[in-house]
Write an enzyme that holds these catalytic residues in place. Structure first.
Site, PDB file in Angstrom:
ATOM      1  N   HIS A   1       8.728   8.991 -29.055  1.00 47.36           N
ATOM      2  CA  HIS A   1       7.818  10.003 -28.524  1.00 47.36           C
ATOM      3  C   HIS A   1       8.383  11.418 -28.660  1.00 47.36           C
ATOM      4  O   HIS A   1       7.712  12.327 -29.145  1.00 47.36           O
ATOM      5  CB  HIS A   1       7.491   9.687 -27.067  1.00 47.36           C
TER       6      HIS A   1
ATOM      7  N   ARG B   1       0.805  -1.240   0.000  1.00 50.23           N
ATOM      8  CA  ARG B   1       0.000   0.000   0.000  1.00 50.23           C
ATOM      9  C   ARG B   1       0.830   1.279   0.000  1.00 50.23           C
ATOM     10  O   ARG B   1       0.357   2.346   0.370  1.00 50.23           O
ATOM     11  CB  ARG B   1      -0.968   0.039   1.176  1.00 50.23           C
TER      12      ARG B   1
ATOM     13  N   ARG C   1      -1.225  23.005 -16.452  1.00 48.50           N
ATOM     14  CA  ARG C   1      -0.416  21.812 -16.711  1.00 48.50           C
ATOM     15  C   ARG C   1      -0.567  21.351 -18.161  1.00 48.50           C
ATOM     16  O   ARG C   1       0.316  20.716 -18.719  1.00 48.50           O
ATOM     17  CB  ARG C   1      -0.762  20.686 -15.724  1.00 48.50           C
TER      18      ARG C   1
ATOM     19  N   LYS D   1       9.093  22.550 -15.209  1.00 45.69           N
ATOM     20  CA  LYS D   1       8.027  21.567 -14.965  1.00 45.69           C
ATOM     21  C   LYS D   1       7.596  21.611 -13.503  1.00 45.69           C
ATOM     22  O   LYS D   1       6.406  21.530 -13.204  1.00 45.69           O
ATOM     23  CB  LYS D   1       8.462  20.153 -15.378  1.00 45.69           C
TER      24      LYS D   1
ATOM     25  N   LYS E   1       3.750  11.526 -11.944  1.00 39.66           N
ATOM     26  CA  LYS E   1       2.855  10.620 -12.670  1.00 39.66           C
ATOM     27  C   LYS E   1       3.556   9.277 -12.822  1.00 39.66           C
ATOM     28  O   LYS E   1       4.710   9.219 -13.233  1.00 39.66           O
ATOM     29  CB  LYS E   1       2.548  11.174 -14.062  1.00 39.66           C
TER      30      LYS E   1
ATOM     31  N   ASN F   1       1.699  19.934 -22.703  1.00 36.68           N
ATOM     32  CA  ASN F   1       1.360  19.114 -23.868  1.00 36.68           C
ATOM     33  C   ASN F   1       1.606  19.828 -25.189  1.00 36.68           C
ATOM     34  O   ASN F   1       1.138  19.369 -26.233  1.00 36.68           O
ATOM     35  CB  ASN F   1      -0.107  18.669 -23.794  1.00 36.68           C
TER      36      ASN F   1
ATOM     37  N   GLU G   1      -3.390  18.261 -12.764  1.00 38.19           N
ATOM     38  CA  GLU G   1      -3.828  18.651 -14.100  1.00 38.19           C
ATOM     39  C   GLU G   1      -5.304  19.034 -14.112  1.00 38.19           C
ATOM     40  O   GLU G   1      -6.093  18.550 -14.916  1.00 38.19           O
ATOM     41  CB  GLU G   1      -3.576  17.484 -15.067  1.00 38.19           C
TER      42      GLU G   1
ATOM     43  N   HIS H   1       1.985  17.901 -28.398  1.00 42.16           N
ATOM     44  CA  HIS H   1       1.583  16.521 -28.120  1.00 42.16           C
ATOM     45  C   HIS H   1       0.310  16.085 -28.840  1.00 42.16           C
ATOM     46  O   HIS H   1       0.116  14.894 -29.038  1.00 42.16           O
ATOM     47  CB  HIS H   1       1.450  16.297 -26.608  1.00 42.16           C
TER      48      HIS H   1
ATOM     49  N   HIS I   1       0.937  12.964 -30.848  1.00 43.05           N
ATOM     50  CA  HIS I   1       0.190  11.736 -30.579  1.00 43.05           C
ATOM     51  C   HIS I   1      -0.346  11.132 -31.878  1.00 43.05           C
ATOM     52  O   HIS I   1      -0.306   9.920 -32.082  1.00 43.05           O
ATOM     53  CB  HIS I   1      -0.964  12.020 -29.616  1.00 43.05           C
TER      54      HIS I   1
ATOM     55  N   GLU J   1      11.835  17.679 -25.566  1.00 45.15           N
ATOM     56  CA  GLU J   1      11.090  18.082 -24.371  1.00 45.15           C
ATOM     57  C   GLU J   1      11.802  19.226 -23.632  1.00 45.15           C
ATOM     58  O   GLU J   1      11.161  20.062 -23.011  1.00 45.15           O
ATOM     59  CB  GLU J   1      10.857  16.887 -23.433  1.00 45.15           C
TER      60      GLU J   1
HETATM   61  N1  NAD Z   1       5.488   9.995 -15.866  1.00 42.32           N
HETATM   62  C1  NAD Z   1       5.534  10.977 -16.729  1.00 42.32           C
HETATM   63  O1  NAD Z   1       5.219  12.121 -16.436  1.00 42.32           O
HETATM   64  C2  NAD Z   1       6.046  10.684 -18.108  1.00 42.32           C
HETATM   65  C3  NAD Z   1       6.368  11.750 -18.955  1.00 42.32           C
HETATM   66  C4  NAD Z   1       6.895  11.456 -20.198  1.00 42.32           C
HETATM   67  C5  NAD Z   1       7.096  10.128 -20.575  1.00 42.32           C
HETATM   68  N2  NAD Z   1       6.762   9.116 -19.729  1.00 42.32           N
HETATM   69  C6  NAD Z   1       6.974   7.721 -20.102  1.00 42.32           C
HETATM   70  O2  NAD Z   1       8.362   7.516 -20.258  1.00 42.32           O
HETATM   71  C7  NAD Z   1       8.567   6.424 -21.137  1.00 42.32           C
HETATM   72  C8  NAD Z   1       9.656   6.775 -22.110  1.00 42.32           C
HETATM   73  O3  NAD Z   1      10.839   7.029 -21.400  1.00 42.32           O
HETATM   74  P1  NAD Z   1      12.261   6.977 -22.095  1.00 42.32           P
HETATM   75  O4  NAD Z   1      12.237   7.756 -23.331  1.00 42.32           O
HETATM   76  O5  NAD Z   1      13.246   7.291 -21.053  1.00 42.32           O
HETATM   77  O6  NAD Z   1      12.351   5.457 -22.585  1.00 42.32           O
HETATM   78  P2  NAD Z   1      12.993   4.139 -21.960  1.00 42.32           P
HETATM   79  O7  NAD Z   1      12.875   4.068 -20.517  1.00 42.32           O
HETATM   80  O8  NAD Z   1      12.427   3.017 -22.751  1.00 42.32           O
HETATM   81  O9  NAD Z   1      14.536   4.313 -22.348  1.00 42.32           O
HETATM   82  C9  NAD Z   1      14.917   4.336 -23.704  1.00 42.32           C
HETATM   83  C10 NAD Z   1      16.015   3.290 -23.984  1.00 42.32           C
HETATM   84  O10 NAD Z   1      17.254   3.771 -23.492  1.00 42.32           O
HETATM   85  C11 NAD Z   1      17.870   2.781 -22.666  1.00 42.32           C
HETATM   86  N3  NAD Z   1      18.660   3.527 -21.678  1.00 42.32           N
HETATM   87  C12 NAD Z   1      18.198   4.209 -20.603  1.00 42.32           C
HETATM   88  N4  NAD Z   1      19.189   4.893 -20.033  1.00 42.32           N
HETATM   89  C13 NAD Z   1      20.307   4.642 -20.745  1.00 42.32           C
HETATM   90  C14 NAD Z   1      21.663   5.074 -20.641  1.00 42.32           C
HETATM   91  N5  NAD Z   1      22.048   5.967 -19.729  1.00 42.32           N
HETATM   92  N6  NAD Z   1      22.538   4.592 -21.542  1.00 42.32           N
HETATM   93  C15 NAD Z   1      22.145   3.730 -22.524  1.00 42.32           C
HETATM   94  N7  NAD Z   1      20.884   3.305 -22.678  1.00 42.32           N
HETATM   95  C16 NAD Z   1      19.985   3.755 -21.791  1.00 42.32           C
HETATM   96  C17 NAD Z   1      16.743   1.993 -22.114  1.00 42.32           C
HETATM   97  O11 NAD Z   1      17.143   0.709 -21.723  1.00 42.32           O
HETATM   98  C18 NAD Z   1      15.776   1.952 -23.301  1.00 42.32           C
HETATM   99  O12 NAD Z   1      16.148   0.933 -24.188  1.00 42.32           O
HETATM  100  C19 NAD Z   1       7.222   6.143 -21.796  1.00 42.32           C
HETATM  101  O13 NAD Z   1       6.691   4.958 -21.256  1.00 42.32           O
HETATM  102  C20 NAD Z   1       6.371   7.334 -21.404  1.00 42.32           C
HETATM  103  O14 NAD Z   1       5.006   7.012 -21.271  1.00 42.32           O
HETATM  104  C21 NAD Z   1       6.246   9.385 -18.513  1.00 42.32           C
HETATM  105 ZN    ZN Z   2       6.074  14.182 -23.957  1.00 40.73          ZN
END
Ligand code: NAD
Ligand code: ZN
Length: 372
Positions: free
Chosen positions: A267, A121, A242, A227, A143, A246, A237, A249, A253, A185
């Site tokens: 993305h 929990r 907030r 942010k 998030k 986007n 949001e 986006h 999207h 971003e």
């Molecule tokens: N919570 C939020 O507010 C929020 C905001 C934006 C995106 N997201 C989420 O984030 C995710 C995307 O995140 P991301 O772009 O970091 O992708 P990811 O976590 O998949 O990382 C991208 C790739 O890079 C590799 N990697 C990570 N760090 C590395 C490093 N230092 N050296 C070499 N390789 C490395 C990972 O293994 C992966 O293959 C999505 O699921 C998206 O929905 C969440």
């Molecule tokens: Zn984004």
């Protein structure tokens, strides 16, 4: 090293930014931990790169760290992966005082954050974001989320970490494409409401991506500050504030939906192209000087982001269709009652929320972008 505080009633926390922080996680987090036990969650790519250093750093601070490794990539945010992770965590017999540590990109951050929100929990968690996108976006704001067959991030919780450590050196091993996607971003924060930061990006973006530590720290700090300011004012949001995050986006999207949310278009790449389109649309509607829209396109293209629809996918073979893109926009969870929401601009750093874009204007713009 610099610190950004995210101010939230009762749950404020620091984001510490700088080089080699991976080796200091034990020392920097020790006073925040309720017990001498943590479980680090990381992925198969990041584990061999940084797992041992994080483990050693905790060990030096007399903290016992177990490590759980999940597959790299978006599939780790599926229900089945979540179940496997929770069982792997429970196998290690955590108690309410055990903290989780997310070591990885946004996937690991979202998954581990949701695990922390629900394990017994709720247990504490720390974030060590290792992608630029995670450092400037997903690790700020609380998030967390999982994907379902109905769409991405439809299950989740707002759950804040106790500490975020953004190590600027871990970006050295990140593939260039991932770095650029995160940079979209970063630049977004300038476009939203900080023309001076956008101008800084134009001057320094390439050097910061090439590895300059001071510039990296500055860019991440400015992004997190931007942010954090928005999140502190609008944690869940509930207002339009907030929503400004986007920017790019709604278009992005649609491009991602059309390319299957896969490796063809990351993305951040979609957001880059989407921001260029949002500024073009603003110029087309007579809201924004054409020169500002041109500046956005010019800089994003100059650093290497794919801003022309034709170039996406690399082989010029994709046939985009404006009607289909608009259908994807309607399917976006951010579309309220079929009304498309756009973040438009009166200029660089002057964005606002609009729900009254005429479909005809949108169609015209997309047709032109597809032909360009
Ligand atoms: N919570 C939020 O507010 C929020 C905001 C934006 C995106 N997201 C989420 O984030 C995710 C995307 O995140 P991301 O772009 O970091 O992708 P990811 O976590 O998949 O990382 C991208 C790739 O890079 C590799 N990697 C990570 N760090 C590395 C490093 N230092 N050296 C070499 N390789 C490395 C990972 O293994 C992966 O293959 C999505 O699921 C998206 O929905 C969440
Ligand atoms: Zn984004």
């Amino acid at each position: 090293m610099s610190t950004v505080t995210v101010s939230l009633a009762g749950r404020s926390y620091d984001i510490v930014i700088g080089p080699a922080l991976i080796d200091r996680v034990g020392e920097l987090s020790a006073r925040l931990l309720s017990s001498r036990r943590v479980i680090v969650v990381t992925d198969e790519t990041v584990a061999p790169l940084y797992g041992a250093r994080v483990y050693q750093s905790f060990k030096n601070a007399n903290v016992d760290a177990a490590i759980v490794v999940v597959p790299a990539g978006e599939s780790s945010k599926e229900f089945a992966s979540f179940e496997r992770l929770m069982n792997a965590l429970l196998d290690r017999r955590p108690d309410r005082k055990t903290a989780l540590v997310a070591l990885g990109g946004g996937v690991v951050g979202d998954l581990t954050g949701f695990a922390a929100a629900t394990l017994l929990r709720g247990v504490d968690f720390l974030q060590i974001p290792t992608t630029l996108l995670a450092q400037v976006d997903s690790s700020v704001g609380g998030k967390t989320g999982l994907n379902t067959r109905h769409g991405k991030n439809l299950i989740g919780a707002f759950y804040q970490p106790r500490l975020v450590l953004a190590d600027t050196e871990v970006l050295d091993t990140l593939p260039r494409r991932e770095l650029l996607a995160g940079y979209a971003e970063v630049a977004k924060y300038g476009l939203i409401d900080d023309a001076a930061f956008w101008a800084w990006c134009e001057q320094n973006g390439a050097a910061m991506m090439a590895g300059d530590p001071a510039r990296r720290t500055y860019a991440i700090e400015q992004s997190c500050r931007a942010k954090a300011r928005i999140v502190a004012a609008d944690e869940r949001e509930t207002t339009d504030l907030r929503a400004l995050l986007n920017l790019g986006h709604t278009f992005g999207h649609a491009l991602e939906a059309e390319t299957g949310f896969g490796p063809e278009l990351l993305h951040g790449e979609a957001v880059g192209a989407g921001m260029a389109l949002a500024f073009d649309l603003s110029a087309e509607l007579g809201l924004c000087p054409a020169e500002d829209a041109a500046r956005v396109r010019r800089h994003l293209a100059a650093v290497g982001l794919p801003v022309r629809l034709r170039g996406i996918g690399g082989d010029n073979s994709r046939s985009w269709d404006a009607t289909r893109l608009i259908e994807h926009m309607r399917g976006d969870k951010k579309a309220e009652a079929g009304k498309l929401t756009f973040i438009l601009a009166r200029g660089i750093g002057k964005t606002f929320v609009s729900r009254q874009v005429e479909e005809a204007a949108l169609h015209r713009l997309l047709d032109r972008a597809i032909a360009a």
